[in-house]
Design a protein around this motif. Structure first.
Motif, PDB file in Angstrom:
ATOM      1  N   VAL A  22     -16.898  -0.762   4.054  1.00 34.22           N
ATOM      2  CA  VAL A  22     -15.932  -0.049   4.892  1.00 34.22           C
ATOM      3  C   VAL A  22     -16.390   1.387   5.132  1.00 34.22           C
ATOM      4  O   VAL A  22     -16.318   1.904   6.257  1.00 34.22           O
ATOM      5  CB  VAL A  22     -14.544  -0.082   4.228  1.00 34.22           C
ATOM      6  N   GLU A  23     -16.875   2.064   4.102  1.00 32.56           N
ATOM      7  CA  GLU A  23     -17.296   3.460   4.267  1.00 32.56           C
ATOM      8  C   GLU A  23     -18.550   3.593   5.113  1.00 32.56           C
ATOM      9  O   GLU A  23     -18.733   4.608   5.804  1.00 32.56           O
ATOM     10  CB  GLU A  23     -17.530   4.092   2.886  1.00 32.56           C
ATOM     11  N   SER A  24     -19.426   2.594   5.073  1.00 31.31           N
ATOM     12  CA  SER A  24     -20.631   2.646   5.905  1.00 31.31           C
ATOM     13  C   SER A  24     -20.368   2.257   7.355  1.00 31.31           C
ATOM     14  O   SER A  24     -21.222   2.459   8.214  1.00 31.31           O
ATOM     15  CB  SER A  24     -21.706   1.725   5.313  1.00 31.31           C
ATOM     16  N   GLY A  25     -19.203   1.693   7.671  1.00 37.12           N
ATOM     17  CA  GLY A  25     -18.877   1.303   9.033  1.00 37.12           C
ATOM     18  C   GLY A  25     -19.382  -0.074   9.415  1.00 37.12           C
ATOM     19  O   GLY A  25     -19.296  -0.446  10.597  1.00 37.12           O
ATOM     20  N   GLU A  26     -19.880  -0.836   8.459  1.00 38.90           N
ATOM     21  CA  GLU A  26     -20.394  -2.173   8.772  1.00 38.90           C
ATOM     22  C   GLU A  26     -19.298  -3.229   8.819  1.00 38.90           C
ATOM     23  O   GLU A  26     -19.499  -4.300   9.378  1.00 38.90           O
ATOM     24  CB  GLU A  26     -21.441  -2.565   7.719  1.00 38.90           C
ATOM     25  N   ALA A  27     -18.145  -2.952   8.215  1.00 36.26           N
ATOM     26  CA  ALA A  27     -17.075  -3.952   8.175  1.00 36.26           C
ATOM     27  C   ALA A  27     -16.350  -4.003   9.516  1.00 36.26           C
ATOM     28  O   ALA A  27     -16.231  -2.992  10.226  1.00 36.26           O
ATOM     29  CB  ALA A  27     -16.089  -3.606   7.058  1.00 36.26           C
ATOM     30  N   ASP A  28     -15.861  -5.185   9.853  1.00 36.56           N
ATOM     31  CA  ASP A  28     -15.112  -5.333  11.094  1.00 36.56           C
ATOM     32  C   ASP A  28     -13.661  -4.896  10.881  1.00 36.56           C
ATOM     33  O   ASP A  28     -13.254  -4.504   9.797  1.00 36.56           O
ATOM     34  CB  ASP A  28     -15.182  -6.779  11.580  1.00 36.56           C
ATOM     35  N   ASP A  29     -12.878  -4.967  11.941  1.00 37.06           N
ATOM     36  CA  ASP A  29     -11.500  -4.482  11.895  1.00 37.06           C
ATOM     37  C   ASP A  29     -10.651  -5.279  10.911  1.00 37.06           C
ATOM     38  O   ASP A  29      -9.777  -4.718  10.236  1.00 37.06           O
ATOM     39  CB  ASP A  29     -10.896  -4.563  13.301  1.00 37.06           C
ATOM     40  N   GLU A  30     -10.900  -6.557  10.789  1.00 39.31           N
ATOM     41  CA  GLU A  30     -10.107  -7.381   9.872  1.00 39.31           C
ATOM     42  C   GLU A  30     -10.328  -6.970   8.419  1.00 39.31           C
ATOM     43  O   GLU A  30      -9.374  -6.838   7.636  1.00 39.31           O
ATOM     44  CB  GLU A  30     -10.481  -8.855  10.072  1.00 39.31           C
ATOM     45  N   HIS A  31     -11.594  -6.741   8.054  1.00 40.85           N
ATOM     46  CA  HIS A  31     -11.884  -6.333   6.684  1.00 40.85           C
ATOM     47  C   HIS A  31     -11.390  -4.908   6.409  1.00 40.85           C
ATOM     48  O   HIS A  31     -10.930  -4.602   5.295  1.00 40.85           O
ATOM     49  CB  HIS A  31     -13.389  -6.422   6.424  1.00 40.85           C
ATOM     50  N   VAL A  32     -11.457  -4.036   7.421  1.00 37.34           N
ATOM     51  CA  VAL A  32     -10.932  -2.678   7.244  1.00 37.34           C
ATOM     52  C   VAL A  32      -9.428  -2.716   7.006  1.00 37.34           C
ATOM     53  O   VAL A  32      -8.896  -2.008   6.133  1.00 37.34           O
ATOM     54  CB  VAL A  32     -11.273  -1.816   8.482  1.00 37.34           C
ATOM     55  N   ARG A  33      -8.737  -3.558   7.755  1.00 29.21           N
ATOM     56  CA  ARG A  33      -7.288  -3.670   7.581  1.00 29.21           C
ATOM     57  C   ARG A  33      -6.951  -4.226   6.203  1.00 29.21           C
ATOM     58  O   ARG A  33      -6.039  -3.742   5.529  1.00 29.21           O
ATOM     59  CB  ARG A  33      -6.717  -4.570   8.685  1.00 29.21           C
ATOM     60  N   GLU A  34      -7.671  -5.228   5.767  1.00 26.28           N
ATOM     61  CA  GLU A  34      -7.438  -5.783   4.431  1.00 26.28           C
ATOM     62  C   GLU A  34      -7.723  -4.748   3.342  1.00 26.28           C
ATOM     63  O   GLU A  34      -7.000  -4.664   2.335  1.00 26.28           O
ATOM     64  CB  GLU A  34      -8.331  -7.015   4.230  1.00 26.28           C
ATOM     65  N   TYR A  35      -8.737  -3.944   3.557  1.00 27.08           N
ATOM     66  CA  TYR A  35      -9.097  -2.910   2.586  1.00 27.08           C
ATOM     67  C   TYR A  35      -7.963  -1.894   2.401  1.00 27.08           C
ATOM     68  O   TYR A  35      -7.569  -1.565   1.277  1.00 27.08           O
ATOM     69  CB  TYR A  35     -10.380  -2.223   3.051  1.00 27.08           C
ATOM     70  N   TYR A  36      -7.400  -1.417   3.513  1.00 23.03           N
ATOM     71  CA  TYR A  36      -6.328  -0.423   3.420  1.00 23.03           C
ATOM     72  C   TYR A  36      -5.020  -1.037   2.937  1.00 23.03           C
ATOM     73  O   TYR A  36      -4.227  -0.374   2.254  1.00 23.03           O
ATOM     74  CB  TYR A  36      -6.137   0.268   4.766  1.00 23.03           C
ATOM     75  N   LEU A  37      -4.777  -2.316   3.256  1.00 28.04           N
ATOM     76  CA  LEU A  37      -3.586  -2.982   2.726  1.00 28.04           C
ATOM     77  C   LEU A  37      -3.674  -3.142   1.211  1.00 28.04           C
ATOM     78  O   LEU A  37      -2.666  -3.004   0.502  1.00 28.04           O
ATOM     79  CB  LEU A  37      -3.410  -4.351   3.399  1.00 28.04           C
ATOM     80  N   LEU A  38      -4.861  -3.414   0.698  1.00 26.34           N
ATOM     81  CA  LEU A  38      -5.037  -3.470  -0.762  1.00 26.34           C
ATOM     82  C   LEU A  38      -4.768  -2.107  -1.393  1.00 26.34           C
ATOM     83  O   LEU A  38      -4.163  -2.015  -2.482  1.00 26.34           O
ATOM     84  CB  LEU A  38      -6.454  -3.954  -1.089  1.00 26.34           C
ATOM     85  N   HIS A  39      -5.207  -1.056  -0.716  1.00 21.30           N
ATOM     86  CA  HIS A  39      -4.923   0.296  -1.219  1.00 21.30           C
ATOM     87  C   HIS A  39      -3.416   0.553  -1.263  1.00 21.30           C
ATOM     88  O   HIS A  39      -2.895   1.111  -2.242  1.00 21.30           O
ATOM     89  CB  HIS A  39      -5.603   1.339  -0.329  1.00 21.30           C
ATOM     90  N   LEU A  40      -2.713   0.145  -0.217  1.00 20.53           N
ATOM     91  CA  LEU A  40      -1.273   0.358  -0.187  1.00 20.53           C
ATOM     92  C   LEU A  40      -0.581  -0.406  -1.311  1.00 20.53           C
ATOM     93  O   LEU A  40       0.317   0.129  -1.987  1.00 20.53           O
ATOM     94  CB  LEU A  40      -0.714  -0.077   1.169  1.00 20.53           C
ATOM     95  N   ARG A  41      -0.976  -1.662  -1.537  1.00 22.13           N
ATOM     96  CA  ARG A  41      -0.348  -2.443  -2.614  1.00 22.13           C
ATOM     97  C   ARG A  41      -0.700  -1.884  -3.989  1.00 22.13           C
ATOM     98  O   ARG A  41       0.123  -1.911  -4.909  1.00 22.13           O
ATOM     99  CB  ARG A  41      -0.792  -3.896  -2.496  1.00 22.13           C
ATOM    100  N   ARG A  42      -1.907  -1.370  -4.128  1.00 18.47           N
ATOM    101  CA  ARG A  42      -2.284  -0.750  -5.413  1.00 18.47           C
ATOM    102  C   ARG A  42      -1.417   0.474  -5.700  1.00 18.47           C
ATOM    103  O   ARG A  42      -0.940   0.662  -6.824  1.00 18.47           O
ATOM    104  CB  ARG A  42      -3.763  -0.370  -5.380  1.00 18.47           C
ATOM    105  N   TRP A  43      -1.190   1.283  -4.691  1.00 16.09           N
ATOM    106  CA  TRP A  43      -0.376   2.469  -4.894  1.00 16.09           C
ATOM    107  C   TRP A  43       1.105   2.140  -5.064  1.00 16.09           C
ATOM    108  O   TRP A  43       1.866   2.948  -5.622  1.00 16.09           O
ATOM    109  CB  TRP A  43      -0.571   3.445  -3.732  1.00 16.09           C
ATOM    110  N   ILE A  44       1.524   0.971  -4.613  1.00 17.91           N
ATOM    111  CA  ILE A  44       2.901   0.542  -4.899  1.00 17.91           C
ATOM    112  C   ILE A  44       3.092   0.355  -6.403  1.00 17.91           C
ATOM    113  O   ILE A  44       4.069   0.840  -6.997  1.00 17.91           O
ATOM    114  CB  ILE A  44       3.232  -0.749  -4.121  1.00 17.91           C
ATOM    115  N   GLY A  45       2.149  -0.337  -7.041  1.00 13.05           N
ATOM    116  CA  GLY A  45       2.240  -0.512  -8.493  1.00 13.05           C
ATOM    117  C   GLY A  45       2.151   0.803  -9.247  1.00 13.05           C
ATOM    118  O   GLY A  45       2.888   1.038 -10.214  1.00 13.05           O
ATOM    119  N   ILE A  46       1.246   1.696  -8.783  1.00 16.20           N
ATOM    120  CA  ILE A  46       1.118   3.000  -9.446  1.00 16.20           C
ATOM    121  C   ILE A  46       2.413   3.796  -9.306  1.00 16.20           C
ATOM    122  O   ILE A  46       2.874   4.445 -10.265  1.00 16.20           O
ATOM    123  CB  ILE A  46      -0.072   3.772  -8.857  1.00 16.20           C
TER     124      ILE A  46
END
Length: 403
Positions: free
Chosen positions: A244-268
């Motif tokens: 994701v940081e290198s820009g090689e991931a497509d839009d679907e993987h980028v969206r999944e990446y940020y959704l995982l971040h959101l769910r992680r911060w929900i638990g925190i």
């Protein structure tokens, strides 16, 4: 007349004076011209350089103006967010103590940048309650974490005098983040109770005689599940981060990446709110105890304790009694004072006379001296017997049974 007459001396002086020839004059003029030529050349070069410098090239000036304009422009929202996230990561993994100057400077800088990010989001109106999660662009999902990052950095501030205010401010921002995530249905979870709900629940809990073991067990199970999900999400995020940081991931993987971040911060956020509530309770009780122990307040006298029966319940006490022959009626000190008054203690006998004391001491000394003398006589006799046995072997002098 006088001037027109020439004396013989003057005629001899004019004849002796040598005048320069035409050739000498020509060589002198050429030498002067050769000396003036370099200076003229230099002056011409300087004139050319000045004239060329007067003609300003517009390209460098435009570049300088563009650079100055870029410095004056405020940072963009993605740059602000990335800087804040980097500062938070540095603070969490820092080897220095949290109260150190370097760490606190990073905390304050991150809070300032996050405040700017929140103001930009309000100005841009990036999120609306009328849209769903699918309508938000994948690159904008990460900006939902701004309140959570603000709460996490607020907990890193070290100021004992304002600790309670920092905790309440961080709790409000964690709650804002959780409310947004619940509105967009990022994950299934239950919002923590607000101040009013928590006060009502505490009153209801205090009125209950026994704690609700079922609720405690469900809370424990929920914490275990959140911990497992957190570890799984961190593993997936570490695997997707590089792409994701290198820009090689497509839009679907980028969206999944940020959704995982959101769910992680929900638990925190849920865990931090639980710990914040406990710390706020401790701080308030500490402040109450300080106010009670202030010099102006007089402590209430504690009533004396009454003897109590160590039995399981009152019915058992009525049937079997206290379990002792009798209850204690006085303390050890009271008993000692009472025995001392009647003179029944071991060291409180009738005083002896002085003569008897002296006589007993003399008898004791005589007895000891006699024992010492007896010991010396017995020792002398033993030595003599040993010497006699050395000179008289066994059977010496028995001549009758010689056969």
């Amino acid at each position: 007349m006088a001037t027109q007459e020439a004396t013989p001396g003057s005629q001899s002086d004019n004849s002796a004076l040598e005048l320069p020839s035409a050739r000498d004059i020509r060589d002198y003029m050429l030498q002067e011209a050769s000396l003036e030529a370099p200076s003229e050349a230099v002056s011409s070069v300087e004139a050319l350089s000045i004239s060329s410098s007067s003609e300003v090239d517009p390209a460098p000036s435009r570049k300088m103006e563009a650079a100055e304009g870029e410095e004056l422009l405020p940072p963009r929202l993605p740059e602000l967010f990335d800087t804040c996230q980097r500062l938070l990561d540095e603070v969490e993994v820092a080897a220095e103590p949290t109260g150190s100057r370097a760490v606190q400077e990073k905390v304050l800088k991150g809070l300032h940048l996050l405040k700017q990010s929140a103001e930009m989001l309000v100005q841009l109106d990036s999120f609306s309650h009328n849209e769903d999660l699918e309508e938000i662009a994948s690159s904008d999902l990460k900006y939902l974490m701004v309140p959570a990052l603000q709460g996490a950095l607020a907990l890193k501030r070290v100021n004992p005098s304002k600790r309670l205010d920092d905790l309440q401010w961080a709790r409000e921002h964690f709650l804002i983040y959780l409310t947004q995530c619940q509105h967009y249905h990022v994950a299934e979870f239950e919002l923590p109770k607000t101040k009013n709900n928590s006060a009502e629940s505490s009153m209801a809990g205090s009125s209950m005689a026994h704690p609700n073991l079922v609720a405690m067990a469900s809370q424990r199970q929920a914490k275990i599940e959140r911990y497992k999900q957190k570890k799984e999400m961190e593993h997936r995020l570490s695997a997707m981060k590089a792409a994701v940081e290198s820009g090689e991931a497509d839009d679907e993987h980028v969206r999944e990446y940020y959704l995982l971040h959101l769910r992680r911060w929900i638990g925190i956020s849920l865990e931090e709110i639980d710990s914040i509530d406990q710390e706020i309770k401790i701080l308030r009780e500490k402040d109450a105890s300080k106010e009670a122990s202030a010099p102006g307040s007089t402590p209430r006298p504690r009533p004396p304790m009454k003897p109590f029966i160590l039995t399981r319940n009152a019915a058992q006490a009525k049937v079997f009694g206290a379990g002792y022959p009798s209850l204690a009626s006085m303390t050890v000190n009271d008993w000692y004072d009472q025995r001392r008054k009647v003179g029944a203690l071991p060291d409180q006998g009738i005083p002896k006379k002085t003569s008897e004391v002296r006589r007993g001491a003399q008898q004791h000394e005589e007895q000891e001296q006699k024992e010492e003398e007896d010991d010396e006589g017995a020792l002398q006799r033993a030595r003599e017997w040993d010497d006699w046995k050395d000179t008289h072997p066994r059977g010496y002098g028995n001549r009758q049974n010689m056969g």
